[in-house]
Write an enzyme that holds these catalytic residues in place. Structure first.
Site, PDB file in Angstrom:
ATOM      1  N   TYR A  83       0.827  -1.212   0.000  1.00  0.00           N
ATOM      2  CA  TYR A  83       0.000   0.000   0.000  1.00  0.00           C
ATOM      3  C   TYR A  83       0.860   1.260   0.000  1.00  0.00           C
ATOM      4  O   TYR A  83       1.792   1.407   0.792  1.00  0.00           O
ATOM      5  CB  TYR A  83      -0.921   0.036   1.236  1.00  0.00           C
ATOM      6  CG  TYR A  83      -1.685   1.332   1.328  1.00  0.00           C
ATOM      7  CD1 TYR A  83      -2.737   1.590   0.470  1.00  0.00           C
ATOM      8  CD2 TYR A  83      -1.322   2.328   2.240  1.00  0.00           C
ATOM      9  CE1 TYR A  83      -3.424   2.793   0.524  1.00  0.00           C
ATOM     10  CE2 TYR A  83      -2.003   3.526   2.306  1.00  0.00           C
ATOM     11  CZ  TYR A  83      -3.052   3.755   1.427  1.00  0.00           C
ATOM     12  OH  TYR A  83      -3.716   4.956   1.467  1.00  0.00           O
ATOM     13  N   HIS A 106      -4.198  16.023  -3.659  1.00  0.00           N
ATOM     14  CA  HIS A 106      -4.590  16.208  -2.267  1.00  0.00           C
ATOM     15  C   HIS A 106      -4.386  17.639  -1.770  1.00  0.00           C
ATOM     16  O   HIS A 106      -4.836  17.978  -0.667  1.00  0.00           O
ATOM     17  CB  HIS A 106      -3.810  15.248  -1.364  1.00  0.00           C
ATOM     18  CG  HIS A 106      -4.277  13.828  -1.442  1.00  0.00           C
ATOM     19  ND1 HIS A 106      -4.470  13.172  -2.644  1.00  0.00           N
ATOM     20  CD2 HIS A 106      -4.586  12.915  -0.477  1.00  0.00           C
ATOM     21  CE1 HIS A 106      -4.872  11.934  -2.413  1.00  0.00           C
ATOM     22  NE2 HIS A 106      -4.956  11.756  -1.102  1.00  0.00           N
ATOM     23  N   ASN A 165       0.969  12.325   4.777  1.00  0.00           N
ATOM     24  CA  ASN A 165       0.224  11.531   5.743  1.00  0.00           C
ATOM     25  C   ASN A 165       0.806  11.781   7.129  1.00  0.00           C
ATOM     26  O   ASN A 165       2.022  11.769   7.300  1.00  0.00           O
ATOM     27  CB  ASN A 165       0.357  10.047   5.368  1.00  0.00           C
ATOM     28  CG  ASN A 165      -0.779   9.210   5.897  1.00  0.00           C
ATOM     29  OD1 ASN A 165      -1.308   9.493   6.963  1.00  0.00           O
ATOM     30  ND2 ASN A 165      -1.141   8.173   5.155  1.00  0.00           N
ATOM     31  N   TYR A 174     -16.958  33.325  44.714  1.00  0.00           N
ATOM     32  CA  TYR A 174     -16.175  32.209  44.177  1.00  0.00           C
ATOM     33  C   TYR A 174     -15.074  32.672  43.219  1.00  0.00           C
ATOM     34  O   TYR A 174     -14.012  32.052  43.140  1.00  0.00           O
ATOM     35  CB  TYR A 174     -17.083  31.240  43.422  1.00  0.00           C
ATOM     36  CG  TYR A 174     -17.953  30.364  44.293  1.00  0.00           C
ATOM     37  CD1 TYR A 174     -17.976  30.493  45.683  1.00  0.00           C
ATOM     38  CD2 TYR A 174     -18.772  29.402  43.720  1.00  0.00           C
ATOM     39  CE1 TYR A 174     -18.773  29.697  46.470  1.00  0.00           C
ATOM     40  CE2 TYR A 174     -19.581  28.581  44.496  1.00  0.00           C
ATOM     41  CZ  TYR A 174     -19.584  28.736  45.865  1.00  0.00           C
ATOM     42  OH  TYR A 174     -20.375  27.940  46.639  1.00  0.00           O
ATOM     43  N   ARG A 227     -12.416  33.474  45.746  1.00  0.00           N
ATOM     44  CA  ARG A 227     -12.111  32.440  46.728  1.00  0.00           C
ATOM     45  C   ARG A 227     -11.684  31.122  46.076  1.00  0.00           C
ATOM     46  O   ARG A 227     -10.856  30.389  46.622  1.00  0.00           O
ATOM     47  CB  ARG A 227     -13.340  32.218  47.606  1.00  0.00           C
ATOM     48  CG  ARG A 227     -13.136  31.201  48.687  1.00  0.00           C
ATOM     49  CD  ARG A 227     -14.256  31.117  49.704  1.00  0.00           C
ATOM     50  NE  ARG A 227     -15.550  31.585  49.332  1.00  0.00           N
ATOM     51  CZ  ARG A 227     -16.673  30.864  49.475  1.00  0.00           C
ATOM     52  NH1 ARG A 227     -16.621  29.635  49.935  1.00  0.00           N
ATOM     53  NH2 ARG A 227     -17.837  31.380  49.152  1.00  0.00           N
ATOM     54  N   PHE A 286      -2.108   7.545  11.695  1.00  0.00           N
ATOM     55  CA  PHE A 286      -2.513   8.861  11.194  1.00  0.00           C
ATOM     56  C   PHE A 286      -3.795   9.375  11.847  1.00  0.00           C
ATOM     57  O   PHE A 286      -4.157  10.528  11.685  1.00  0.00           O
ATOM     58  CB  PHE A 286      -2.723   8.800   9.687  1.00  0.00           C
ATOM     59  CG  PHE A 286      -3.576   7.637   9.243  1.00  0.00           C
ATOM     60  CD1 PHE A 286      -4.924   7.565   9.559  1.00  0.00           C
ATOM     61  CD2 PHE A 286      -3.026   6.597   8.523  1.00  0.00           C
ATOM     62  CE1 PHE A 286      -5.703   6.496   9.180  1.00  0.00           C
ATOM     63  CE2 PHE A 286      -3.805   5.518   8.132  1.00  0.00           C
ATOM     64  CZ  PHE A 286      -5.152   5.467   8.461  1.00  0.00           C
ATOM     65  N   GLU A 299     -12.679   5.764   5.019  1.00  0.00           N
ATOM     66  CA  GLU A 299     -12.267   6.477   6.232  1.00  0.00           C
ATOM     67  C   GLU A 299     -13.549   6.864   6.968  1.00  0.00           C
ATOM     68  O   GLU A 299     -14.026   7.995   6.882  1.00  0.00           O
ATOM     69  CB  GLU A 299     -11.410   7.677   5.850  1.00  0.00           C
ATOM     70  CG  GLU A 299     -10.122   7.232   5.162  1.00  0.00           C
ATOM     71  CD  GLU A 299      -9.541   8.251   4.195  1.00  0.00           C
ATOM     72  OE1 GLU A 299     -10.014   9.404   4.182  1.00  0.00           O
ATOM     73  OE2 GLU A 299      -8.619   7.880   3.441  1.00  0.00           O
TER      74      GLU A 299
END
Length: 506
Positions: free
Chosen positions: A50, A80, A192, A277, A280, A326, A411
Site C-alpha cells: 500500500y 490532495h 500523511n 467564588y 475564593r 494517522f 475512512e
C-alpha cells in the site's frame, strides 16, 4: 537547537514555535538511509504494498506499474492539495514542518535522506510553504494541509519568504535548492500524518500556558482591588484535597499577595465572612486548568515525538506495515481539553470584572469611576469581556465527537482534530482581551485604595500598566486603553515582573 527525533522536550517545541531554528541530530541519519534502502528492497520483491506500488485510500487495490511510481507520488501531492481558507500563521507552519522533520527522521517512513535535508534546509533559510488552514478532518493524516506543504517542496504553490508570498519554484531557486523529485512512498510519507493538527494544538497549548500565568496576576490584582482575603489560599486547605495544580496555584497566589498593605488593612474588622467564588475558588479552578493543560501537554509531546504516517517501514525485516497512526484522536482529545481550559480562564476573569464594577459586591464606586452617572467607566468593557467569554463557550464544544465519513466510507471515523486545534489560537486571542480588561479594572480598583499599596509583585505589574494607561478619572476613548492592556498581556515583561509562576515544565 539540536533536534533529537523521538526525544524532543516540551520546552524545545515551545522554543521552535517562538522562532528557534532546529538542526537534526546527526545520529539519526543512518536510520533514515536504511529506511529508504528498505523501500527499494520491498519494491524489488514484487509484492503489492500500500502506498508504494498501489493506489490510495479506496483505490488501494489498484496496482501501479514500476514506470508510473514517480507519477503516482506526484499525483497524490497535487490531487490532495485541496485546502481552502486563510494560510497558517508562519510560526505554526514552521512548527508543523519541524514536527514532520522529526517524524521522518525516526527512520520509519522510507524517505530519501535528501528529502529530510531539504525540509531541514527550508526551515534554516526561512522558506515556509503557504498552507490553507481548512480541509483536514484529522484522519488518514492531515492530508490537504500537508499536501500543500509538500507541493511547495516540489516547486508548486507558494512560500512565505521574509513575510512576502513568493512562487515556490522561485523561492527554492533563490535559495539555491532544486525542487524535490519524489521517489516511491515519499509523497505519501510527507502528506500523511498528524503534524498540522499537532502544530495547532501545541500552539494553542503554549498560549494557554501563558494565559494561565497571566490570569494569576490579574486574579490577584482583582482580589486586592476588592480587598479580598488570602485565607482561601492557605496551604492546609489545598493539602487536604491533594490536587497538584491546585496546591501549586494556591502557593503562587499566596506569594503574589504576600506583604500587601492593602490586605493587612482589612485583616481586623472586615465583616465579610467569605469572598465570591471568582476570588475564593481561584486555586480550585485555575489549579484544575493547570492539571488539564499538563495532561494535554503529555499527550501532545508524545504525539510530536511519534511517527504517524502509513504504511510504516521496518528496515530490520524489510516490512511495510499498514496501520492507523494517522488517526489524530489523541490530538483531538487534547485540543478539546485545551479549549475547555481557555474557556474557564476567560470565564473566571470575566466574573471578577463583573464583581469589580458592581458596588454591592466590590465596595468600590459603580463601574469603577469616581463620578458614576456622568461617567460610565468600565460598564462596556465588562460587556465586551462577557461577549468574548460567550463566544469561547460556543467554540469550546468538543470537536472530537463530531465524526463524519470520508473517502467513500473507507475512512469512516475521523477525529476532527484539525479544526479542533485550529480554533485554539482565536480562543486564546479572546482570553487575551478579557485579561487585558481585567488588568485595567483591577488597577483602577486598587487606585481607589491609595495611599495603600499592594505587594511588591502586584505593584510591579501595576507600574507596567500605569506606564501606558493612566488612571481613569473621566470617560475617555476606551479602545486605545484596552489595546495597550491586551498588548501587555501578550508581552513577556508582564510575567517577568511577577517572578516565577507554575507552568507545564514542572
Amino acid at each position: 537547537m539540536l533536534l533529537t527525533p523521538g526525544a524532543v522536550a516540551y520546552a524545545d517545541w515551545r522554543a521552535i514555535y517562538q522562532g528557534a531554528s532546529p538542526s537534526l541530530d546527526p545520529a539519526c541519519r543512518p536510520a533514515i538511509a536504511e529506511s529508504f534502502a528498505a523501500v527499494g528492497r520491498i519494491l524489488g520483491a514484487g509484492e503489492p504494498v500500500y502506498g508504494i506500488n498501489t493506489g490510495f485510500g479506496k483505490l488501494a487495490s489498484v496496482r501501479i506499474e514500476a514506470c508510473d511510481l514517480a507519477t503516482l507520488q506526484r499525483n497524490i501531492v497535487l490531487s490532495h492539495a485541496a485546502g481552502v481558507g486563510e494560510p497558517m500563521p508562519v510560526p505554526v507552519a514552521r512548527l508543523m514542518m519541524t514536527l514532520k522533520l522529526a517524524s521522518l527522521a525516526r527512520g520509519a517512513s522510507g524517505v530519501a535522506p535528501a528529502t529530510v535535508e531539504l525540509l531541514e534546509a527550508m526551515l534554516a533559510r526561512g522558506l515556509v510553504p503557504v498552507v490553507p488552514g481548512k480541509g483536514s478532518v484529522g484522519a488518514s493524516g492531515d492530508l490537504a494541509p500537508l499536501a500543500h506543504m509538500t507541493a511547495a517542496m516540489i516547486g508548486v504553490g507558494e512560500m512565505f519568504v521574509e513575510g512576502a508570498r513568493v512562487p515556490a519554484a522561485k523561492a527554492l531557486a533563490d535559495a539555491g535548492f532544486s525542487p524535490l523529485e519524489l521517489g516511491p512512498k515519499e509523497g505519501l510519507a510527507l502528506l500523511n500524518g498528524t503534524q498540522f493538527s499537532c502544530a495547532y494544538a501545541l500552539a494553542g497549548l503554549f498560549e494557554a500556558e501563558r494565559l494561565y500565568r497571566v490570569a494569576l496576576l490579574t486574579g490577584i490584582l482583582s482580589t486586592e482591588a476588592a480587598k479580598g482575603s488570602d485565607a482561601p489560599f492557605d496551604p492546609r486547605i489545598h493539602a487536604l484535597r491533594g490536587h497538584k495544580g491546585q496546591i501549586e496555584t494556591a502557593a503562587a497566589l499566596r506569594r503574589l499577595m504576600d506583604g500587601s498593605p492593602i490586605r493587612a488593612s482589612h485583616r481586623l474588622g472586615d465583616v465579610r465572612v467569605q469572598d465570591p467564588y471568582c476570588l475564593r475558588c481561584q486555586p480550585q479552578v485555575m489549579g484544575a486548568v493547570l492539571d488539564l493543560l499538563r495532561q494535554a501537554a503529555a499527550t501532545l509531546v508524545t504525539e510530536a515525538n511519534g511517527v504517524s504516517d502509513n504504511p510504516l517501514i521496518f528496515a530490520e525485516t524489510d516490512e511495510a506495515l499498514s496501520g492507523g497512526n494517522f488517526h489524530a484522536e489523541p490530538v483531538a482529545f487534547a485540543a478539546d481539553m485545551i479549549a475547555m481550559a481557555l474557556c474557564e480562564i476567560g470565564s473566571l476573569s470575566e466574573r471578577r470584572i463583573a464583581m469589580l464594577v458592581d458596588p454591592a459586591l466590590s465596595g468600590l464606586p459603580a463601574f469603577l469611576t469616581p463620578r458614576p452617572g456622568l461617567n460610565s467607566g468600565f460598564m462596556i468593557p465588562q460587556v465586551t469581556a462577557a461577549a468574548l467569554v460567550s463566544e469561547n463557550k460556543q467554540r469550546a464544544m468538543p470537536a472530537s465527537v463530531d465524526s463524519i465519513p470520508t473517502s467513500a466510507n473507507q475512512e469512516d471515523h475521523v477525529s476532527m482534530a484539525a479544526h479542533g486545534s485550529r480554533r485554539l489560537i482565536e480562543m486564546a486571542a479572546n482570553v487575551d482581551a478579557v485579561l487585558g480588561i481585567e488588568l485595567l479594572a483591577g488597577a483602577q480598583g486598587c487606585d481607589f485604595h491609595a495611599p495603600l499599596r499592594s505587594s511588591e509583585a502586584v505593584e510591579a505589574v501595576r507600574a507596567l500598566i500605569r506606564a501606558q494607561v493612566p488612571t481613569l478619572t473621566d470617560d475617555r476613548h476606551m479602545a486605545p486603553d484596552m489595546e495597550a492592556a491586551i498588548a501587555l498581556v501578550r508581552a513577556p515583561e508582564l510575567l517577568d515582573a511577577a517572578g516565577s509562576l507554575p507552568g507545564l515544565d514542572g
